[in-house]
Design a protein around this motif. Structure first.
Motif, PDB file in Angstrom:
ATOM      1  N   PRO A  72      -5.929  -8.579  -3.506  1.00  0.00           N
ATOM      2  CA  PRO A  72      -4.953  -9.676  -3.570  1.00  0.00           C
ATOM      3  C   PRO A  72      -5.560 -10.963  -3.018  1.00  0.00           C
ATOM      4  N   SER A  87     -10.124 -12.249  -0.311  1.00  0.00           N
ATOM      5  CA  SER A  87      -9.004 -11.332  -0.524  1.00  0.00           C
ATOM      6  C   SER A  87      -8.222 -11.185   0.771  1.00  0.00           C
ATOM      7  N   GLN A  88      -6.970 -10.793   0.626  1.00  0.00           N
ATOM      8  CA  GLN A  88      -6.158 -10.379   1.771  1.00  0.00           C
ATOM      9  C   GLN A  88      -5.653  -8.984   1.436  1.00  0.00           C
ATOM     10  N   ILE A  89      -6.451  -7.995   1.793  1.00  0.00           N
ATOM     11  CA  ILE A  89      -6.252  -6.638   1.306  1.00  0.00           C
ATOM     12  C   ILE A  89      -5.086  -5.956   2.007  1.00  0.00           C
ATOM     13  N   ASP A  90      -4.204  -5.376   1.213  1.00  0.00           N
ATOM     14  CA  ASP A  90      -3.068  -4.619   1.704  1.00  0.00           C
ATOM     15  C   ASP A  90      -3.467  -3.150   1.781  1.00  0.00           C
ATOM     16  N   GLU A  91      -2.842  -2.409   2.695  1.00  0.00           N
ATOM     17  CA  GLU A  91      -3.157  -0.987   2.818  1.00  0.00           C
ATOM     18  C   GLU A  91      -2.840  -0.239   1.530  1.00  0.00           C
ATOM     19  N   ASP A  92      -1.826  -0.682   0.794  1.00  0.00           N
ATOM     20  CA  ASP A  92      -1.406  -0.017  -0.428  1.00  0.00           C
ATOM     21  C   ASP A  92      -1.708  -0.914  -1.624  1.00  0.00           C
ATOM     22  N   PRO A  93      -2.680  -0.541  -2.476  1.00  0.00           N
ATOM     23  CA  PRO A  93      -3.009  -1.375  -3.635  1.00  0.00           C
ATOM     24  C   PRO A  93      -1.855  -1.538  -4.620  1.00  0.00           C
ATOM     25  N   GLU A 133      -3.060  -2.561  -9.543  1.00  0.00           N
ATOM     26  CA  GLU A 133      -1.649  -2.634  -9.177  1.00  0.00           C
ATOM     27  C   GLU A 133      -0.774  -1.959 -10.227  1.00  0.00           C
ATOM     28  N   ASN A 183       0.724  -2.855  -3.897  1.00  0.00           N
ATOM     29  CA  ASN A 183       1.242  -4.174  -3.543  1.00  0.00           C
ATOM     30  C   ASN A 183       0.174  -5.234  -3.760  1.00  0.00           C
ATOM     31  N   GLY A 184      -0.010  -5.630  -4.995  1.00  0.00           N
ATOM     32  CA  GLY A 184      -0.953  -6.710  -5.285  1.00  0.00           C
ATOM     33  C   GLY A 184      -2.334  -6.285  -5.723  1.00  0.00           C
ATOM     34  N   ARG A 230      -6.148  -4.116  -5.542  1.00  0.00           N
ATOM     35  CA  ARG A 230      -7.189  -3.887  -4.545  1.00  0.00           C
ATOM     36  C   ARG A 230      -7.725  -5.163  -3.903  1.00  0.00           C
TER      37      ARG A 230
END
Length: 277
Positions: free
Chosen positions: A63, A50-56, A265, A58-59, A61
């Motif tokens: 991505p 995964s390449q986890i973004d601070e805000d789920p 998302e 965006n893609g 939990r």
């Protein structure tokens, strides 16, 4: 290597075969360090798959990383396009063996199999175990330019909810789908129009995948004559959805679209939500 599953007794027969790499995809790294199948390398859902973004929003939990980043990881594990790879976890492939299978297959890799029954089945079958961390022959970065299996974006899913020929399959537990409870994400419910087919129903009472013919009949009934291009599969964060994609592939059917962002998302973007309370 057409078969996407391998039985524990078949894996035992492959011990010592050249060009075989085992991948331990269990969620808890300390359990891997304590004991794992001999020679197995570990991959981590959050760090590697995964390449986890601070805000789920965006893609979701979990991505996907870029294909290139995953290709670099695969190379570090010594995997080349010719390598026979077998991956396992301890959750009947739902965390995160099927996700790894999907990702490697989406790079175009042919010789990738999931261990049916996972860690428990191999241990019961007497596959050698160890606590020593393996050292491998690092290969060049795996050739990767794009994901070669179909993926649906949140906008494509929005459009699909309005088209009767599209089928959206939610593989989460029925209580989550109905909106009775939601243990992980902030809002309970499901994407309007989605049908519920829990991933756990891919398995028999022993935690093994159902026979090919049963899986085939089950999914053909759900697909209602639609081709894979018109089918979108999702879960909570794009992980257990891969379990059902593995089952569909095992059934001998084309692999449908994966909505990676999934409910994590969708439910954070002020979109319509359905419940069955």
């Amino acid at each position: 290597m057409a078969l996407s599953l391998i039985k524990a007794d078949e894996l035992v027969q492959l011990q010592g075969v050249d060009n075989l790499i085992l991948i331990d995809a269990r969620f808890h790294y300390p359990a891997y360090v304590e004991e794992h199948l001999e020679g197995a390398f570990h991959v981590d859902l959050n760090k590697d798959l995964s390449q986890i973004d601070e805000d789920p929003a965006n893609g979701g939990r979990h991505p996907l990383p870029s294909p290139q980043a995953f290709g670099e990881l695969i190379g570090q594990l010594g995997i080349t396009p010719e390598t026979h790879v077998v991956v396992y976890d301890d959750k009947q492939a739902s965390m995160s063996a099927a996700r790894f299978w999907w990702m490697l297959k989406a790079l175009g890799h042919e010789k990738i199999q999931v261990l049916d029954g996972g860690w428990q089945a191999a241990k019961k079958q007497g596959f050698p175990l160890e606590s020593t961390l393996p050292t491998g022959q690092q290969a060049a970065s795996y050739p990767a330019s794009h994901w070669q299996l179909p993926i649906s974006s949140i906008n494509e899913v929005k459009t699909a909810t309005m088209l009767k020929e599209k089928i959206i399959i939610d593989v989460r537990e029925n209580e989550r789908y109905r909106g009775v409870m939601e243990p992980i994400d902030k809002i309970a419910g499901h994407i309007p129009g989605a049908v519920n087919l829990p991933f756990s129903e891919n398995l028999d009472d022993n935690g093994l995948f159902l026979p090919q013919e049963i899986l085939r009949e089950k999914y053909l009934q759900t697909f209602k004559g639609q081709t894979s291009e018109n089918i979108i599969v999702h879960c909570g964060s794009g992980v257990t959805a891969c379990h059902s994609l593995l089952a569909i592939c095992t059934a001998g059917l084309d692999i449908p679209n994966l909505y990676v962002g999934s409910w994590s998302e969708w439910s954070r973007n002020n979109l319509p939500i359905a419940t069955l309370l």
